[in-house]
Each structure stands twice: as C-alpha cells, then as structure tokens.
Design an enzyme around this catalytic site. Structure first.
Site, PDB file in Angstrom:
ATOM      1  N   ALA A  81     -34.433 -20.468  -0.037  1.00 34.80           N
ATOM      2  CA  ALA A  81     -33.345 -20.042   0.847  1.00 34.80           C
ATOM      3  C   ALA A  81     -32.183 -19.485   0.040  1.00 34.80           C
ATOM      4  O   ALA A  81     -32.096 -19.688  -1.179  1.00 34.80           O
ATOM      5  CB  ALA A  81     -32.839 -21.234   1.669  1.00 34.80           C
ATOM      6  N   TYR A 147     -24.805 -19.005   7.440  1.00 32.71           N
ATOM      7  CA  TYR A 147     -25.797 -19.952   6.907  1.00 32.71           C
ATOM      8  C   TYR A 147     -26.235 -20.948   7.986  1.00 32.71           C
ATOM      9  O   TYR A 147     -27.427 -21.131   8.234  1.00 32.71           O
ATOM     10  CB  TYR A 147     -25.178 -20.688   5.711  1.00 32.71           C
ATOM     11  CG  TYR A 147     -26.034 -21.778   5.131  1.00 32.71           C
ATOM     12  CD1 TYR A 147     -27.014 -21.487   4.189  1.00 32.71           C
ATOM     13  CD2 TYR A 147     -25.864 -23.111   5.516  1.00 32.71           C
ATOM     14  CE1 TYR A 147     -27.796 -22.495   3.653  1.00 32.71           C
ATOM     15  CE2 TYR A 147     -26.642 -24.116   4.985  1.00 32.71           C
ATOM     16  CZ  TYR A 147     -27.610 -23.805   4.054  1.00 32.71           C
ATOM     17  OH  TYR A 147     -28.391 -24.806   3.525  1.00 32.71           O
TER      18      TYR A 147
END
Ligand code: UD1
Length: 313
Positions: A81, A147
C-alpha cells in the site's frame, strides 16, 4: 499447512507477518516492489526453505499473476500500500492507484486462483475524527484523508468480490501499530518510531500539545500473529474488525517508559498541538475477540521493551 502470498512483504507489518507465518509452518511467497519496503527487513527469514521473495508491483498484473500461478496460494495477505496518510493528501492519484486499484487487482487475482481467504490491512483512519469513544466497528466512517477513504473503499471491494466469487475477506482496521523496523524518517511517521530513534540517538523528543493525547498503540507482533492465524484458518471468515488493545496510552505514558530505559535522556520539548490532530483515539477489540479469538498479548510496557531491545542489539 497453508500456502500464503504476502504483498508488501518487505514492509514493516509485512516482514513481521512473514515471520509469523513461517513460525506457524506455512509456505510463504512474499512480493514487494521495494518502493517503501526494504529487503533488509527480510533478513531473518531470507534463508528459510519455507520462504521465497519476488520483486513485483501489485499493479503489474501480468507479473503478479505469473508469480501467483506458479506458487498456488491458499490465502493472500494484502499489505502492499501507500502507507503514509500525508503522502495520500499530497498525491491522491497515487493513493488511488495503490490503495484502490491495487485492491481490485488483488481481488481479481483471488478469484482467478480460487483462494480461500484474503486478509486485508485496513485502518482506523476509516473512522476519521470521532468523539464517539471507544470506536466500535459500527462507528460512522468519516475519513478525513484520501488514505482512509481508499481503505474503506477497499473493504467494500474485497468483501463484495469475496461474496461474488466465494472467498473469505477479513479486513483489519489497525490502530496505531508500533515495533521494530517501523520507518522513523518522516515527521509524519508513527510517533513511537520517531521517539525510539531520538532516544537512541540521545536527542530530545518533541511533544505536540501537552502530551495528554491518547492512542491505542498495538505492538506489531500482535498484528502479525493475527494476520497469520487468519490466513491459515480452515474456514473462511468475512468481516471488518478493529485490531487494537482497547487500552489507550498518553504520550506522557510512552515517554515515562522510554525514560526508564534511557535514564539521563534529555527531557522532552513541548510545542503547540498540530492543527487537525486528534486528541483521543481508542477502539474496542470485542468483535475480533468473539469472531477470531484475538487478544493483544503485549502490554505497552512489554512492546516498548521489545522495541528498545531491538534498537540496542
Ligand atoms: C495518524 C497518521 C497521520 C494522520 C492522522 C490523522 C500515521 C503514522 N499517522 O496520526 O499521518 O495525519 O492519523 O488521520 O499514520 N506526535 C508528537 N511528536 C512527534 C510525532 C507525533 O507529539 O514527533 C504526536 C502527534 O501530534 C499526535 C500523536 O503524537 O498527537 C500521535 O501521532 P501519530 O503517531 O502520527 O499518530 P496519529 O495522530 O494517529
């Protein structure tokens, strides 16, 4: 025993998860593009016959598929990620590609390979700033960063694809994770990684605010053990769960523990609180305890002692 593909294997949580899987007897294929991960994080497992490493990007579908097809995993732990909240604010396109499109690709891969279980690294950032404490899974999802939004979107992707194609999708909302190998380099790195770095160097730490703010700090080995145990479960599990201790600590509590390990260290310097900073945050782990039997084994004192031990090695 199970065969597990771990994305983001050379990262902070990834490398500990690989170690936990190997301890439990699994065969592990770790992939990482080394954008923020480091091969040195995998030194301990590098020589294990149960482990192989492949340098690949999750967005490089062809390469990932050929690696995965030759490995034939039963489960995927998806930890690759864009990991910095600040970076997601600065570069929402990159955040979208890595943290949303990447999830879609891993979901499709799970379908192609007929895996039994996906374990996905979600985040307490899905909740945003809430004064509703402790945070439970049903608490409103008011992400305040690209995010957090991407992590929540990915939960829907994994669980929806899992129901469509028949695999379990466990999404773990990690609270504030700390431990060895966490990168302290950015001012937005986890506070404990920054403090550890400074105490080790004999420098004073900076506290933004009065130090009374709380976080639910959880030791990385607890996170890793839970990832590994879930990936290796015989029966698939689907759901979104807080992964936290339920026991908040203040920054002053953390400093007290550091000072007991570094007597004579310079006193902390206090500065104005950061704008947008959350004052209190902690969750309840009741649902994951019921569903998966998870309970954090490390108190903050024990976790910090392990971390500090690793710095002195
Ligand atoms: C997390 C994110 C942060 C994001 C925020 C809001 C991480 C590591 N941090 O922050 O990027 O903006 O959620 O969603 O993912 N602190 C100090 N001194 C330091 C560093 C931090 O006092 O040197 C304070 C912070 O101001 C904060 C507390 O420590 O009050 C914890 O900071 P941090 O570890 O960044 O965690 P979050 O605040 O949860």
């Amino acid at each position: 025993m199970g065969r597990v593909l771990v994305t983001g294997a050379a990262g902070f949580i990834g490398s500990h998860t690989v170690e936990a899987l190997i301890r439990k007897g699994a065969e592990v294929c770790g992939v990482d593009n080394l954008r923020t991960g480091h091969l040195s994080n995998l030194e301990e497992v590098g020589s294990s016959p149960q482990f192989r490493f492949e340098e690949a990007d999750i967005l490089d579908g062809g390469k990932l598929e050929s690696i995965a097809k030759s490995f034939r995993p039963d489960a995927i732990v998806h930890l690759a990620a864009l990991v910095s909240v600040q970076e997601s604010m600065d570069d929402p396109d990159l955040n979208f590609r890595l943290n949303v499109e990447g999830s879609h690709r891993i979901g499709v891969l799970a379908k192609e390979l007929s895996v039994r279980q996906i374990v996905f690294a979600s985040s307490a950032a899905t909740y945003g700033d809430t004064s509703d404490l402790p945070v439970v899974e049903e608490t409103a999802k008011n992400s305040i960063s690209p995010y957090g939004a991407a992590k929540y979107a990915s939960e829907a992707i994994f669980q929806g694809y899992g129901r469509s194609y028949g695999f379990g999708a466990c999404c773990f909302r990690y609270f504030n994770v700390y431990g060895p190998r966490q990168d302290p380099k950015s001012p937005y790195s986890g506070v404990i990684s920054i403090f550890a770095d400074r105490y080790r160097a004999g420098q004073s730490v900076t506290v933004f605010g009065d130090g009374g703010q709380t976080r639910d700090f959880i030791f990385v080995e607890d996170i890793a053990d839970n990832n590994a145990a879930t990936a290796l479960k015989e029966t698939p599990v689907t759901g979104s769960f807080n992964v936290c201790t339920g026991r908040p600590s203040t920054l002053l509590d953390i400093i007290r523990v550091f000072e007991s390990h570094f007597p004579g260290a310079p006193r902390p310097v206090f500065q104005a609180a950061r704008t947008g900073d959350i004052v209190h945050s902690y969750g309840t782990p009741a649902q994951i305890q019921m569903a998966l039997g998870f309970e954090a084994r490390f108190s903050i004192e024990e976790g910090l002692a392990r971390l500090i031990g690793s710095l002195k090695e």
